[in-house]
Design a protein around this motif. Structure first.
Motif, PDB file in Angstrom:
ATOM      1  N   GLY A  32       0.736  -1.035   0.205  1.00 29.80           N
ATOM      2  CA  GLY A  32      -0.065  -0.183   0.195  1.00 29.80           C
ATOM      3  C   GLY A  32       0.937   1.437  -0.099  1.00 29.80           C
ATOM      4  N   GLY A  34       2.051   2.804  -2.620  1.00 27.70           N
ATOM      5  CA  GLY A  34       1.684   3.647  -3.360  1.00 27.70           C
ATOM      6  C   GLY A  34       2.614   3.362  -5.093  1.00 27.70           C
ATOM      7  N   LYS A  35       3.152   2.125  -4.754  1.00 32.65           N
ATOM      8  CA  LYS A  35       3.418   1.095  -6.777  1.00 32.65           C
ATOM      9  C   LYS A  35       2.652   1.770  -7.365  1.00 32.65           C
ATOM     10  CE  LYS A  35       4.303  -2.810  -3.758  1.00 32.65           C
ATOM     11  NZ  LYS A  35       3.710  -2.485  -2.974  1.00 32.65           N
ATOM     12  N   THR A  36       1.518   1.205  -7.624  1.00 27.68           N
ATOM     13  CA  THR A  36       0.448   0.786  -8.695  1.00 27.68           C
ATOM     14  C   THR A  36       0.530   2.643  -8.703  1.00 27.68           C
ATOM     15  OG1 THR A  36      -0.092  -0.874  -7.478  1.00 27.68           O
ATOM     16  CG2 THR A  36      -1.297  -0.100  -9.661  1.00 27.68           C
ATOM     17  N   THR A  37       0.368   3.251  -7.873  1.00 26.47           N
ATOM     18  CA  THR A  37      -0.012   4.399  -8.118  1.00 26.47           C
ATOM     19  C   THR A  37       1.391   4.722  -8.790  1.00 26.47           C
ATOM     20  OG1 THR A  37      -1.229   4.988  -6.248  1.00 26.47           O
ATOM     21  CG2 THR A  37      -0.873   6.792  -7.215  1.00 26.47           C
ATOM     22  N   ASP A  64      -3.941  -4.969  -8.509  1.00 25.13           N
ATOM     23  CA  ASP A  64      -3.245  -4.065  -9.713  1.00 25.13           C
ATOM     24  C   ASP A  64      -3.184  -5.004 -10.920  1.00 25.13           C
ATOM     25  OD1 ASP A  64      -2.015  -3.988  -6.844  1.00 25.13           O
ATOM     26  OD2 ASP A  64      -0.520  -4.862  -6.778  1.00 25.13           O
ATOM     27  N   ASN A 171       7.048   8.574  -0.218  1.00 28.42           N
ATOM     28  CA  ASN A 171       5.504   8.953  -1.325  1.00 28.42           C
ATOM     29  C   ASN A 171       4.909   9.540  -0.059  1.00 28.42           C
ATOM     30  OD1 ASN A 171       3.744   9.119  -3.220  1.00 28.42           O
ATOM     31  ND2 ASN A 171       3.389   7.095  -2.990  1.00 28.42           N
ATOM     32  N   ASP A 174       2.161  14.199   1.511  1.00 25.30           N
ATOM     33  CA  ASP A 174       0.753  15.345   1.341  1.00 25.30           C
ATOM     34  C   ASP A 174       0.838  14.761   3.036  1.00 25.30           C
ATOM     35  OD1 ASP A 174       0.253  12.383  -0.382  1.00 25.30           O
ATOM     36  OD2 ASP A 174      -1.667  13.550   0.361  1.00 25.30           O
ATOM     37  N   TYR A 202       1.432  10.788  -5.014  1.00 23.73           N
ATOM     38  CA  TYR A 202       0.709   9.912  -5.501  1.00 23.73           C
ATOM     39  C   TYR A 202       1.411   9.479  -6.565  1.00 23.73           C
ATOM     40  CZ  TYR A 202      -3.548  11.382  -3.123  1.00 23.73           C
ATOM     41  OH  TYR A 202      -4.846  11.727  -1.943  1.00 23.73           O
ATOM     42  N   ARG A 300      -4.441  -4.266   4.810  1.00 16.41           N
ATOM     43  CA  ARG A 300      -3.837  -4.091   3.684  1.00 16.41           C
ATOM     44  C   ARG A 300      -5.780  -4.682   2.954  1.00 16.41           C
ATOM     45  NH1 ARG A 300      -4.467  -0.507  -0.317  1.00 16.41           N
ATOM     46  NH2 ARG A 300      -2.975  -1.034  -2.170  1.00 16.41           N
ATOM     47  N   LYS A 302      -7.382  -3.729  -1.010  1.00 18.13           N
ATOM     48  CA  LYS A 302      -8.214  -3.221  -2.520  1.00 18.13           C
ATOM     49  C   LYS A 302      -8.679  -4.121  -3.118  1.00 18.13           C
ATOM     50  CE  LYS A 302      -3.569  -5.421  -3.879  1.00 18.13           C
ATOM     51  NZ  LYS A 302      -2.145  -5.593  -3.868  1.00 18.13           N
ATOM     52  N   HIS A 319      -9.306   1.598  -1.360  1.00 13.23           N
ATOM     53  CA  HIS A 319      -8.108   1.364  -0.860  1.00 13.23           C
ATOM     54  C   HIS A 319      -7.914   1.154   0.286  1.00 13.23           C
ATOM     55  CE1 HIS A 319      -5.623   0.562  -4.184  1.00 13.23           C
ATOM     56  NE2 HIS A 319      -6.216   1.018  -5.145  1.00 13.23           N
ATOM     57  N   ARG A 326     -10.201   4.406   1.149  1.00 14.55           N
ATOM     58  CA  ARG A 326     -10.608   5.283   0.205  1.00 14.55           C
ATOM     59  C   ARG A 326     -11.534   5.091  -0.387  1.00 14.55           C
ATOM     60  NH1 ARG A 326      -6.007   7.640  -1.870  1.00 14.55           N
ATOM     61  NH2 ARG A 326      -6.186   9.769  -0.108  1.00 14.55           N
ATOM     62  N   VAL A 405      -7.324   8.052  -9.734  1.00 14.55           N
ATOM     63  CA  VAL A 405      -7.445   7.563  -8.824  1.00 14.55           C
ATOM     64  C   VAL A 405      -5.964   8.864  -7.818  1.00 14.55           C
ATOM     65  CG1 VAL A 405      -5.696   6.302  -6.347  1.00 14.55           C
ATOM     66  CG2 VAL A 405      -7.429   5.627  -8.618  1.00 14.55           C
TER      67      VAL A 405
HETATM   68  N1  LIG Z   1      -2.341  10.278   0.430  1.00 14.79           N
HETATM   69  C1  LIG Z   1      -2.090  10.157  -0.273  1.00 14.79           C
HETATM   70  N2  LIG Z   1      -2.453   8.710  -0.844  1.00 14.79           N
HETATM   71  C2  LIG Z   1      -1.661   7.939  -2.091  1.00 14.79           C
HETATM   72  C3  LIG Z   1      -0.461   8.245  -2.459  1.00 14.79           C
HETATM   73  N3  LIG Z   1       0.272   7.815  -3.697  1.00 14.79           N
HETATM   74  C4  LIG Z   1      -0.932   6.402  -2.636  1.00 14.79           C
HETATM   75  N4  LIG Z   1      -1.810   7.208  -2.462  1.00 14.79           N
HETATM   76  C5  LIG Z   1      -3.162   6.122  -2.219  1.00 14.79           C
HETATM   77  O1  LIG Z   1      -2.737   4.718  -1.530  1.00 14.79           O
HETATM   78  C6  LIG Z   1      -3.707   4.104  -1.839  1.00 14.79           C
HETATM   79  C7  LIG Z   1      -2.648   2.824  -1.904  1.00 14.79           C
HETATM   80  O2  LIG Z   1      -2.243   3.145  -3.513  1.00 14.79           O
HETATM   81  P1  LIG Z   1      -1.307   1.836  -4.225  1.00 14.79           P
HETATM   82  O3  LIG Z   1      -0.974   2.175  -5.377  1.00 14.79           O
HETATM   83  O4  LIG Z   1      -2.578   0.801  -4.911  1.00 14.79           O
HETATM   84  O5  LIG Z   1       0.024   1.065  -3.396  1.00 14.79           O
HETATM   85  P2  LIG Z   1       0.474  -0.237  -3.867  1.00 14.79           P
HETATM   86  O6  LIG Z   1       1.980  -0.289  -3.030  1.00 14.79           O
HETATM   87  O7  LIG Z   1       0.487  -0.330  -5.259  1.00 14.79           O
HETATM   88  O8  LIG Z   1       0.092  -1.273  -3.190  1.00 14.79           O
HETATM   89  P3  LIG Z   1       0.184  -3.031  -3.073  1.00 14.79           P
HETATM   90  O9  LIG Z   1      -0.347  -3.941  -4.567  1.00 14.79           O
HETATM   91  O10 LIG Z   1      -0.943  -3.793  -2.483  1.00 14.79           O
HETATM   92  O11 LIG Z   1       1.161  -3.234  -2.247  1.00 14.79           O
HETATM   93  C8  LIG Z   1      -4.682   4.124  -2.583  1.00 14.79           C
HETATM   94  O12 LIG Z   1      -5.837   4.565  -1.806  1.00 14.79           O
HETATM   95  C9  LIG Z   1      -4.044   4.970  -3.395  1.00 14.79           C
HETATM   96  O13 LIG Z   1      -4.266   5.818  -3.848  1.00 14.79           O
HETATM   97  C10 LIG Z   1       0.072   9.627  -2.051  1.00 14.79           C
HETATM   98  O14 LIG Z   1       1.110   9.642  -2.256  1.00 14.79           O
HETATM   99  N5  LIG Z   1      -1.206  10.430  -1.089  1.00 14.79           N
END
Ligand SMILES: Nc1nc2c(ncn2[C@@H]2O[C@H](COP(=O)(O)OP(=O)(O)OP(=O)(O)O)[C@@H](O)[C@H]2O)c(=O)[nH]1
Length: 426
Positions: A32, A34-37, A64, A171, A174, A202, A300, A302, A319, A326, A405
């Motif tokens: 969580g 923010g890797k996918t983001t 993902d 990441n 904010d 993000y 986590r 998702k 998520h 959210r 997102v």
């Molecule tokens: N406030 C905030 N939320 C963020 C930011 N980056 C990502 N998110 C949120 O964090 C949540 C997880 O983001 P993902 O990109 O799915 O995280 P991930 O690392 O790919 O998650 P996994 O695959 O489960 O390990 C989502 O709701 C995103 O919108 C950020 O910089 N700030």
């Protein structure tokens, strides 16, 4: 943003010709962060650079892969399991062989590791790869600025991951203030990290940190992996393991506790996954009750929710990371099958109870399609530019889907939000 001038080793286009090597970048970080983001941001900002993506989901439903495919049309997924467990690297090698095939014409490959992968295993595999067309392009370790301390307490091995990284992305800055950011930077430095550290919200880092961008005029379009499959998979073997989002029939739970010999020390060995899929819509109120009561160890969640008649136009991406939650409304695609798909990952959780809890959220006979039924959900939606205001739709109206997102700000925590009148229970 510091370290803006640096680029990961091996990044950028190499001289063309038969020996052209494609950098393979590993994108790692705990659940969580923010890797996918970040990956989606890179794909959007890649200009004419052709980026290949390998997604390694943890859980039977490939959330993902679906999230990335929302940006690029399709993607390659290594499926359920942990990439670091392909110990001999043969599976990874097979994928790299396909992706680095000159006919595919990629400039860079990004492997998004599952949030429970061991980055050193991936790096080791890439360095040991005998593929003449691939070169290790560096390890990007993404850190959740708001959750770092809590995560490190539970998983001291995160320090080792930071020490290995070539680029550290702090990441979600904010979500913290300047003072906390200072403490975080000290903690990262104290963990022995020598890599460049960049701050991001993000995942908005400069793509040039990872690869040189080609001018967009050269853009042929993001690679479609259907094309790859056609080009490389003509022998009939290659279709296996190449997945598009949208799996059928996964429902249940998988424990990672007995995940095979040799992985006891891995992060994922301590985690359990529940994968849930439903074709009947979910009740917004019951789902919120379920989320409100989620156990501490459930770190986590998702996936995507179908709220049926409560909002016919949108599915809701869900998520949850720790206590953070959210929902993001996203329009259903034309002809897209209405269903709910969730992956839950936690330590020491009762997977059967979680599955049963989700089962109880099914809205077999919708009782309450009044707009108030969605208020609880909409409190966890935020649109670009809005402050803490809740979105309350017109009667019978769905909320407009946000642009993406990463356009949304931070959301609320359930226990902070008792003030509004609750609609009657459905
Ligand atoms: N406030 C905030 N939320 C963020 C930011 N980056 C990502 N998110 C949120 O964090 C949540 C997880 O983001 P993902 O990109 O799915 O995280 P991930 O690392 O790919 O998650 P996994 O695959 O489960 O390990 C989502 O709701 C995103 O919108 C950020 O910089 N700030």
């Amino acid at each position: 943003m510091s370290g803006g001038e640096q680029q990961l080793s091996g990044g950028g286009q190499q001289a063309s010709g038969p020996a052209r090597q494609i950098p393979v970048v590993v994108l790692a970080g705990f659940l969580g962060v923010g890797k996918t983001t970040l990956l989606n941001h890179l794909l959007r900002g890649s200009g004419g650079t052709r980026v290949g993506v390998v997604v390694n989901d943890f859980g039977a439903i490939e959330i993902d892969a679906m999230s990335v495919s929302g940006q690029v049309g399709s993607t390659v997924s290594l499926g359920n399991g942990c990439l670091c467990c392909a110990v001999d690297g043969s599976e990874l090698d097979a994928y790299l062989e396909k992706l680095t095939h000159p006919s595919v014409g990629l400039d860079v490959i990004v492997i998004e590791a599952s949030g429970l992968a061991e980055p050193q295993e991936l790096v080791r595999m890439l360095l040991a790869s005998e593929n003449p067309y691939a070169v290790y392009g560096g390890l990007v370790e993404v850190v959740d600025a708001a959750e770092f301390e809590a995560t490190r307490e539970r998983h001291p091995e995160l320090e080792r991951h930071l020490a290995l990284a070539d680029l550290i992305v702090l990441n979600k800055v904010d979500r913290i203030n300047a003072e906390a950011l200072g403490r975080l930077r000290d903690a990262i430095a104290g963990a022995g990290a020598t890599a460049a550290v960049v701050e991001a919200s993000y995942g908005r880092i400069d793509p040039e940190l990872l690869f040189e961008r080609r001018p967009s005029t050269e853009r042929i379009g993001q690679l479609s992996f259907d094309d790859v499959r056609e080009e490389v998979g003509a022998d009939g073997e290659d279709g296996e393991g190449w997945e598009q989002g949208g799996h059928e029939g996964h429902e249940g739970h998988e424990s990672r506790g007995g995940h095979g010999a040799g992985h006891e020390g891995h992060l994922h060995a301590a985690y359990e996954t529940v994968s849930f899929e439903a074709r009947t819509p979910m009740s917004p109120r019951r789902l919120l009750d379920f989320l409100d009561a989620r156990p501490q160890g459930l770190y986590r969640i998702k996936g995507f929710i179908d709220f049926g008649d409560h909002d016919r136009r949108n599915r809701y991406a869900l998520h949850a990371v720790g206590r953070f939650l959210r929902f993001t409304p996203e329009p259903w695609g034309p002809g897209q099958e209405r269903c709910t798909q969730l992956v839950l990952i936690g330590a020491g959780v009762d997977t059967a109870a979680l599955t049963a809890g989700l089962e109880r959220c099914r809205d077999d006979v919708p009782q309450d399609v009044r707009p108030e039924a969605m208020w609880g959900v909409l409190r966890f939606v935020r649109q670009d530019g809005s402050e803490e205001a809740e979105l309350v739709p017109e009667a019978g109206q769905a909320v407009d889907a946000a642009d993406g997102v990463d356009e949304l700000g931070e959301s609320f925590e359930l226990d902070e939000l008792d003030e509004l009148d609750e609609p009657e229970s459905d």
